[in-house]
Design a protein around this motif. Structure first.
Motif, PDB file in Angstrom:
ATOM      1  N   TRP A  39       0.839  -1.195   0.000  1.00 35.54           N
ATOM      2  CA  TRP A  39       0.000   0.000   0.000  1.00 35.54           C
ATOM      3  C   TRP A  39       0.877   1.250   0.000  1.00 35.54           C
ATOM      4  O   TRP A  39       1.634   1.501   0.943  1.00 35.54           O
ATOM      5  N   TYR A  67      -1.344  -1.236  -4.175  1.00 32.05           N
ATOM      6  CA  TYR A  67      -2.545  -0.403  -4.053  1.00 32.05           C
ATOM      7  C   TYR A  67      -2.089   1.008  -3.691  1.00 32.05           C
ATOM      8  O   TYR A  67      -1.296   1.214  -2.777  1.00 32.05           O
ATOM      9  N   PRO A  73      -6.532  -0.324   2.688  1.00 29.73           N
ATOM     10  CA  PRO A  73      -7.161  -1.451   2.003  1.00 29.73           C
ATOM     11  C   PRO A  73      -7.740  -2.438   3.011  1.00 29.73           C
ATOM     12  O   PRO A  73      -7.413  -2.401   4.202  1.00 29.73           O
ATOM     13  N   PHE A  77      -1.612  -5.410   4.727  1.00 29.57           N
ATOM     14  CA  PHE A  77      -0.802  -4.566   3.851  1.00 29.57           C
ATOM     15  C   PHE A  77       0.624  -4.362   4.382  1.00 29.57           C
ATOM     16  O   PHE A  77       0.904  -4.525   5.564  1.00 29.57           O
ATOM     17  N   LYS A  79       2.604  -1.080   4.239  1.00 34.53           N
ATOM     18  CA  LYS A  79       2.315   0.317   3.928  1.00 34.53           C
ATOM     19  C   LYS A  79       3.602   1.131   3.814  1.00 34.53           C
ATOM     20  O   LYS A  79       4.500   1.050   4.668  1.00 34.53           O
TER      21      LYS A  79
END
Length: 737
Positions: A39, A67, A73, A77, A79
């Protein structure tokens, strides 16, 4: 082989759409159990998201989706986020949450650091630009409740080794790059004020030293010099808009101006650093938004007592003379380093260190200093050093450069890392089944070096260490260990090639020492049918060594030294010209004044062993420093007409022919002067050269002994003058003809 798990046993993980439901000690992800997505909070993080995706694909054989968006999300994830707030004293933070693992950094660069750090937590290592290690177990394992902030131990971290030229290696290891960071680097006076353009027209621009204007440095109080330097700096700053620093530093040498104005400033500040900092400050004040640097080196090593560098000036301390075989805080001979750093810190908190970590006189010769690196870096950190420039082989793949650059890169970020573990893992993965023998070889080198309380110098080498860790007894043990390493990797070409490079370092030592030992054991000459000859295999070994060096990109054997091809040519010249016919070969020679301890060679017989001295002053030469050579040769009444003495001239090393030579003969219980030779006045001569002096002798058969008195030069000539140096005279073969 994969790393052993660093954490405790984990509990069963239950996934649904990537979410983790069960409580556990660690997160675990794989293709079988499900993989997280990456992410990126915005497009700004995309580049690092794609890099993370690429590295995980190389390892897991699976591509994690990316993403991009501000909202979290629904799947678990990884991130990536840039958030400048909250990072005043740190670069980035890595956290594990119930819903994912978060990498948050203060800026784009710090985010890239966080990604490589995260990958290393997973067990991935970038050992060289072309060799990234991935664990065999293709499972992501990461601890829960992980929360750690990161910052480096040094703000500036530059490494000058082959892999540092590669941006991917630098990026992974969070390294700076001085070639880009400095618009003007290192010794820079000659770049600011061109000798070629200005010396003839404006000699006053240059240093007044020993009563003469010298082109090696500048007058730092001359207004014309300041105006010209300012103009040239303006141009350089415009041409290098991305440069962080510009170096304003003396040239490599001790020449400095002692004109009235410079001397006045230096006297008020306790030494030559006064005029230097005065000059640097004057220029730095003209560019207040630009950072500058200056070297504390040789005669400018001590800080000025009255002037302080401006806030946009960084001091780079260069401890070139320290012992590299013992850690600075453990060696009383290096105690001055701490004192100097403390003194500089008292006038300038922005202090870097230029650290020297290899042997510049012999890039391929073993240099056992790995054991001091961590303690030295910890010491620098404790003294408030803000940055390090770590000088190595540059772009030349010298001895163990791969291991050195990796460990140094890691230390630049974290001086308290598990050094032994990092080295052990590197050896295992880089040398495979040979790792235990390479490790044993490195340990034995270190033990041999530490067995003698002798300084390990960056200009040492196979000859200087021929009685310590490179003595024949050690060389035999090294040979056996490397043979075992070769046997262990003979079925794997990649590992075998890496072991072969270690072998080449020992081969280089053998070749250099063969010249030194001469006609003795381990020397380059052997008796065949009563004559001294070079064994036929030796030229083949030299050529094989050079061919391998060329293939590995070793274009220079030592700093400013020969290429492998020129090394072969030097050997061919030695083989063709080294042997001499000497009537007094191995006759008894007695020293009346002894040569310097480090330049005694193999003893007095080196002067009458029938081998011509080479151009390397360490091989087949005997040297006297701060004294005059005096010796006696017993000839037993043989007849001859000429005494010929060989002298070396290597002005860069302060080695010169003598002023005069006298020869006496012993007869009727007294010495009789037989011949005197006065040599011509010295001239500047940059090339290394071998000279001979002939002295005619009448009725030599009437004398049983001859005394040779050689008068050394009284002082250095002005073009090489240094206050802390005296001339040296070096002798080789004394021939009776």
């Amino acid at each position: 082989m994969p790393l052993k798990p660093l954490f405790g046993c984990w509990l069963l993980l239950l996934f649904a759409g990537g979410h983790v439901f069960a409580r556990q000690e660690q997160f675990q992800f794989s293709q079988k159990h499900g993989l997280p997505l990456i992410w990126a909070s915005s497009e700004i993080e995309r580049e690092q998201a794609e890099f993370l995706q690429s590295e995980l694909l190389n390892w897991l054989d699976a591509s994690l989706p990316i993403y991009i968006g501000p909202s979290a999300p629904k799947s678990f994830f990884l991130k990536l986020e840039i958030n400048p707030s909250g990072f005043e004293n740190t670069y980035f933070k890595i956290q594990s949450l119930d819903s994912g693992i978060s990498l948050v950094a203060k800026d784009q660069l710090a985010l890239s650091f966080s990604v490589s750090t995260f990958l290393e937590i997973l067990g991935i290592r970038k050992y060289t630009a072309d060799f990234t290690y991935y664990p065999e177990d293709k499972t992501i394992v990461f601890p829960k409740n992980f929360d750690k902030s990161y910052q480096p131990d040094f703000d500036y971290r530059a490494l000058f080794y082959p892999e540092a030229y590669d941006q991917s290696f630098r990026g992974w290891h969070k390294l700076d790059w001085h070639i880009d960071d400095f618009g003007l680097w290192g010794h820079s006076f000659s770049k600011l004020i061109s000798t070629k353009e200005h010396f003839d027209l404006h000699p006053e621009y240059f240093a007044l030293y020993e009563g003469k204007r010298r082109s090696e440095s500048i007058c730092m109080t001359n207004d014309g010099v300041f105006a010209l330097a300012k103009k040239n700096l303006e141009t350089l700053i415009l041409e290098n808009p991305g440069a962080r620093y510009f170096s304003i530093s003396q040239n490599d040498g001790v020449i400095h101006c002692v004109c009235g104005q410079c001397k006045s400033i230096n006297d008020a500040n306790g030494g030559p650093t006064g005029a230097l900092v005065h000059f640097v400050n004057r220029l730095a004040s003209e560019f207040p938004d630009q950072e500058f640097a200056t070297l504390a080196y040789q005669h400018t090593v001590l800080p000025p007592s009255e002037i302080k560098p401006l806030t946009n000036v960084t001091t780079i301390y260069c401890p070139i003379e320290i012992n590299r075989g013992q850690a600075i805080p453990e060696d009383s001979r290096s105690e001055f380093v701490g004192n100097i750093l403390e003194d500089w810190q008292s006038v300038n908190s922005k202090t870097f260190v230029w650290d020297y970590t290899v042997q510049f006189s012999h890039y391929l010769s073993p240099f056992p200093n790995l054991h001091v690196l961590q303690k030295n870096f910890q010491f620098y950190k404790s003294k408030g050093v803000k940055g390090l420039f770590v000088q190595g082989y540059g772009d030349i793949p010298g001895d163990f450069y791969e291991l050195r650059q990796y460990l140094l890169a890691k230390l630049l970020w974290d001086v308290h890392l598990d050094f032994e573990k990092e080295m052990e893992e590197f050896l295992l993965r880089f040398y495979g089944n040979a790792s235990e023998y390479i490790s044993a070889y490195l340990s034995l080198l270190q033990a041999g070096q530490q067995a003698q309380d002798k300084i390990l110098d960056i200009y040492s080498g196979p000859i200087a260490q021929s009685k310590t860790f490179l003595a024949p007894s050690y060389m035999d043990q090294y040979d056996q260990l490397i043979k075992k390493a070769e046997e262990a990797t003979e079925s794997d070409p990649l590992f075998a090639s890496r072991v072969a490079k270690v072998r080449k370092s020992l081969e280089y030592v053998y070749l250099e020492q063969a010249k030194y030992y001469g006609k003795n054991d381990f020397g380059m000459f052997q008796k065949e049918n009563g004559d001294w000859v070079v064994p036929s295999h030796l030229p083949l070994r030299v050529k094989s060594f050079a061919k391998d060096a060329n293939q590995r990109g070793i274009y220079e054997i030592r700093e400013n030294g020969p290429s492998p091809d020129l090394y072969v040519h030097e050997w061919e010249h030695i083989i063709e010209n080294a042997l001499l016919e000497n009537k007094v070969e191995n006759f008894y020679v007695t020293y009346l004044t002894f040569p310097s301890p480090e330049y005694q060679g193999n003893g007095p017989l080196d002067l009458v062993n029938g081998i011509r001295g080479f151009l390397d002053f360490k091989i087949q030469w005997v040297g006297w420093y701060e004294t005059d050579p005096e010796l006696v040769i017993k000839t037993g009444g043989i007849d001859f007409k000429t005494v010929q003495i060989g002298f070396l001239e290597d002005q860069r090393q302060w080695i010169f022919p003598p002023e005069n030579v006298r020869v006496f003969g012993w007869r009727k219980n007294k010495w009789k002067l037989l011949s005197v030779k006065h040599l011509a006045s010295l001239r500047e001569h940059p090339e290394v050269d071998r000279k001979t002096i002939d002295l005619k002798i009448k009725k030599a058969h009437r004398f049983e002994e001859f005394k040779i008195l050689i008068k050394n030069q009284a002082r250095l000539p002005h073009w090489t003058y240094r206050k802390d140096k005296m001339p040296m005279v070096m002798l080789d073969e004394i021939l009776l003809k």
